[in-house]
Design a protein around this motif. Structure first.
Motif, PDB file in Angstrom:
ATOM      1  N   GLU A 282      68.821  18.573   7.011  1.00 63.82           N
ATOM      2  CA  GLU A 282      68.099  18.909   6.790  1.00 63.82           C
ATOM      3  C   GLU A 282      67.524  18.080   6.706  1.00 63.82           C
ATOM      4  O   GLU A 282      65.897  19.989   6.318  1.00 63.82           O
ATOM      5  N   LEU A 283      66.580  17.173   6.607  1.00 64.41           N
ATOM      6  CA  LEU A 283      65.689  17.025   6.554  1.00 64.41           C
ATOM      7  C   LEU A 283      64.400  17.958   7.609  1.00 64.41           C
ATOM      8  O   LEU A 283      63.377  17.644   7.327  1.00 64.41           O
ATOM      9  N   MET A 284      65.111  17.544   9.100  1.00 59.32           N
ATOM     10  CA  MET A 284      64.569  18.291  10.282  1.00 59.32           C
ATOM     11  C   MET A 284      63.829  19.118  10.024  1.00 59.32           C
ATOM     12  O   MET A 284      62.426  19.863  10.404  1.00 59.32           O
ATOM     13  N   LYS A 285      65.064  19.953   9.618  1.00 53.58           N
ATOM     14  CA  LYS A 285      64.277  22.125   8.987  1.00 53.58           C
ATOM     15  C   LYS A 285      63.429  21.758   7.837  1.00 53.58           C
ATOM     16  O   LYS A 285      62.524  22.756   8.181  1.00 53.58           O
ATOM     17  N   LYS A 286      63.667  21.085   6.792  1.00 57.64           N
ATOM     18  CA  LYS A 286      62.144  20.202   6.295  1.00 57.64           C
ATOM     19  C   LYS A 286      60.854  20.475   6.484  1.00 57.64           C
ATOM     20  O   LYS A 286      60.019  20.534   6.712  1.00 57.64           O
ATOM     21  N   GLN A 287      61.642  20.026   7.690  1.00 58.56           N
ATOM     22  CA  GLN A 287      60.097  18.629   8.226  1.00 58.56           C
ATOM     23  C   GLN A 287      59.474  19.621   8.834  1.00 58.56           C
ATOM     24  O   GLN A 287      57.959  20.312   9.481  1.00 58.56           O
ATOM     25  N   GLN A 288      60.284  21.451   9.615  1.00 57.91           N
ATOM     26  CA  GLN A 288      59.846  21.805  10.606  1.00 57.91           C
ATOM     27  C   GLN A 288      59.615  22.763   9.569  1.00 57.91           C
ATOM     28  O   GLN A 288      57.653  23.396   9.615  1.00 57.91           O
ATOM     29  N   GLU A 289      59.553  22.886   8.781  1.00 55.84           N
ATOM     30  CA  GLU A 289      59.412  24.263   8.157  1.00 55.84           C
ATOM     31  C   GLU A 289      57.791  24.102   7.435  1.00 55.84           C
ATOM     32  O   GLU A 289      56.855  25.005   7.072  1.00 55.84           O
ATOM     33  N   ALA A 290      57.537  22.368   6.933  1.00 57.81           N
ATOM     34  CA  ALA A 290      57.128  22.293   5.856  1.00 57.81           C
ATOM     35  C   ALA A 290      55.431  22.147   7.429  1.00 57.81           C
ATOM     36  O   ALA A 290      54.256  22.154   6.691  1.00 57.81           O
ATOM     37  N   MET A 291      55.351  21.424   8.318  1.00 57.86           N
ATOM     38  CA  MET A 291      54.772  21.775   8.970  1.00 57.86           C
ATOM     39  C   MET A 291      53.806  22.963   9.974  1.00 57.86           C
ATOM     40  O   MET A 291      52.942  22.793  10.478  1.00 57.86           O
ATOM     41  N   ALA A 292      54.812  23.814   9.741  1.00 56.49           N
ATOM     42  CA  ALA A 292      55.074  25.730  10.580  1.00 56.49           C
ATOM     43  C   ALA A 292      53.470  25.901  10.431  1.00 56.49           C
ATOM     44  O   ALA A 292      52.679  25.808  11.313  1.00 56.49           O
ATOM     45  N   PRO A 293      52.807  25.966   9.136  1.00 51.54           N
ATOM     46  CA  PRO A 293      51.720  26.630   8.975  1.00 51.54           C
ATOM     47  C   PRO A 293      50.403  26.143   9.105  1.00 51.54           C
ATOM     48  O   PRO A 293      49.739  26.128  10.063  1.00 51.54           O
ATOM     49  N   ILE A 294      50.461  24.271   9.136  1.00 52.67           N
ATOM     50  CA  ILE A 294      49.763  23.747  10.219  1.00 52.67           C
ATOM     51  C   ILE A 294      49.444  23.653  11.142  1.00 52.67           C
ATOM     52  O   ILE A 294      48.455  24.020  12.722  1.00 52.67           O
ATOM     53  N   LEU A 295      51.095  24.043  12.300  1.00 48.97           N
ATOM     54  CA  LEU A 295      50.893  24.174  13.786  1.00 48.97           C
ATOM     55  C   LEU A 295      49.928  25.889  14.005  1.00 48.97           C
ATOM     56  O   LEU A 295      49.686  25.444  15.194  1.00 48.97           O
ATOM     57  N   GLN A 296      50.437  26.682  13.047  1.00 46.57           N
ATOM     58  CA  GLN A 296      50.063  27.708  12.901  1.00 46.57           C
ATOM     59  C   GLN A 296      48.527  27.738  12.884  1.00 46.57           C
ATOM     60  O   GLN A 296      47.550  28.561  13.936  1.00 46.57           O
ATOM     61  N   ASP A 297      47.881  27.242  12.157  1.00 50.01           N
ATOM     62  CA  ASP A 297      46.776  27.240  12.219  1.00 50.01           C
ATOM     63  C   ASP A 297      45.502  26.773  13.286  1.00 50.01           C
ATOM     64  O   ASP A 297      44.570  27.121  13.965  1.00 50.01           O
ATOM     65  N   ILE A 298      46.227  25.914  13.701  1.00 53.14           N
ATOM     66  CA  ILE A 298      46.120  24.746  14.767  1.00 53.14           C
ATOM     67  C   ILE A 298      46.094  25.799  16.420  1.00 53.14           C
ATOM     68  O   ILE A 298      44.905  25.696  17.198  1.00 53.14           O
ATOM     69  N   GLN A 299      47.261  26.215  16.298  1.00 51.70           N
ATOM     70  CA  GLN A 299      47.319  27.427  17.691  1.00 51.70           C
ATOM     71  C   GLN A 299      46.049  28.170  17.413  1.00 51.70           C
ATOM     72  O   GLN A 299      45.567  28.792  18.393  1.00 51.70           O
ATOM     73  N   LYS A 300      46.373  28.636  16.210  1.00 53.05           N
ATOM     74  CA  LYS A 300      45.010  29.681  16.708  1.00 53.05           C
ATOM     75  C   LYS A 300      43.687  29.131  16.678  1.00 53.05           C
ATOM     76  O   LYS A 300      42.862  30.105  16.823  1.00 53.05           O
ATOM     77  N   ALA A 301      43.147  28.493  15.991  1.00 55.05           N
ATOM     78  CA  ALA A 301      41.810  27.806  16.390  1.00 55.05           C
ATOM     79  C   ALA A 301      41.646  27.399  18.265  1.00 55.05           C
ATOM     80  O   ALA A 301      40.731  27.703  18.499  1.00 55.05           O
ATOM     81  N   ILE A 302      42.729  26.540  18.499  1.00 55.44           N
ATOM     82  CA  ILE A 302      42.846  26.403  19.738  1.00 55.44           C
ATOM     83  C   ILE A 302      42.632  28.461  20.678  1.00 55.44           C
ATOM     84  O   ILE A 302      41.817  27.955  21.981  1.00 55.44           O
ATOM     85  N   ASP A 303      43.147  29.237  20.282  1.00 55.27           N
ATOM     86  CA  ASP A 303      43.213  30.204  20.776  1.00 55.27           C
ATOM     87  C   ASP A 303      41.801  31.447  20.834  1.00 55.27           C
ATOM     88  O   ASP A 303      41.088  31.426  21.471  1.00 55.27           O
ATOM     89  N   LYS A 304      41.574  30.990  19.598  1.00 56.07           N
ATOM     90  CA  LYS A 304      39.945  30.683  19.147  1.00 56.07           C
ATOM     91  C   LYS A 304      38.933  30.604  19.764  1.00 56.07           C
ATOM     92  O   LYS A 304      37.907  31.155  20.529  1.00 56.07           O
TER      93      LYS A 304
END
Length: 136
Positions: free
Chosen positions: A83-105
């Motif tokens: 449960e904790l790992m799932k919460k951590q992944q959910e919390a980090m998802a927006p940050i990782l998505q922002d980073i990926q978008k910036a990398i792509d740009k």
């Protein structure tokens, strides 16, 4: 005659190689760990993750006291950990998505063929970490 054909074939292969080489823009690399820690939302997210971990620890201590067998305690531990790992992944998802978008740009702007993590680069490549960080 054969020598001329052979030389022409070699010249063609070399010309082809040069033209492909001219099209290849290169390889970029980033330090994802640094980008995650530099992200504006990271401090708050890290605090949320730590708070969730403390809550899960307290929950385990409270619920495991009621359990009689080590197998039941182990099962509870793994369930809470999942449960904790799932919460951590959910919390980090927006940050990782922002980073990926910036990398792509940055990859598109710099016309790079690919971007990899810095720890896989042995030699060469272009460090685009600072450029990506500016986009966050």
């Amino acid at each position: 005659m054969k020598k001329q054909m052979y030389m022409a074939a070699i010249a063609g292969v070399l010309a082809l190689g040069v033209s492909f080489g001219a099209e290849a823009a290169g390889l970029g690399y980033v330090n994802r760990d640094m980008l995650v820690q530099a992200h504006p939302k990271f401090t708050k997210t890290e605090l949320t993750i730590r708070t969730d971990a403390e809550k899960q620890q307290q929950k385990f201590e409270k619920e495991s006291a009621k359990l009689e067998t080590e197998d039941a305690k182990r099962e509870l531990f793994f369930r809470l950990q999942e449960e904790l790992m799932k919460k951590q992944q959910e919390a980090m998802a927006p940050i990782l998505q922002d980073i990926q978008k910036a990398i792509d740009k940055v990859r598109v702007e710099k016309q790079l063929d690919a971007v990899v993590d810095y720890d896989v680069v042995v030699s060469g490549g272009v460090d685009i970490t600072p450029d990506v960080q500016k986009k966050l």
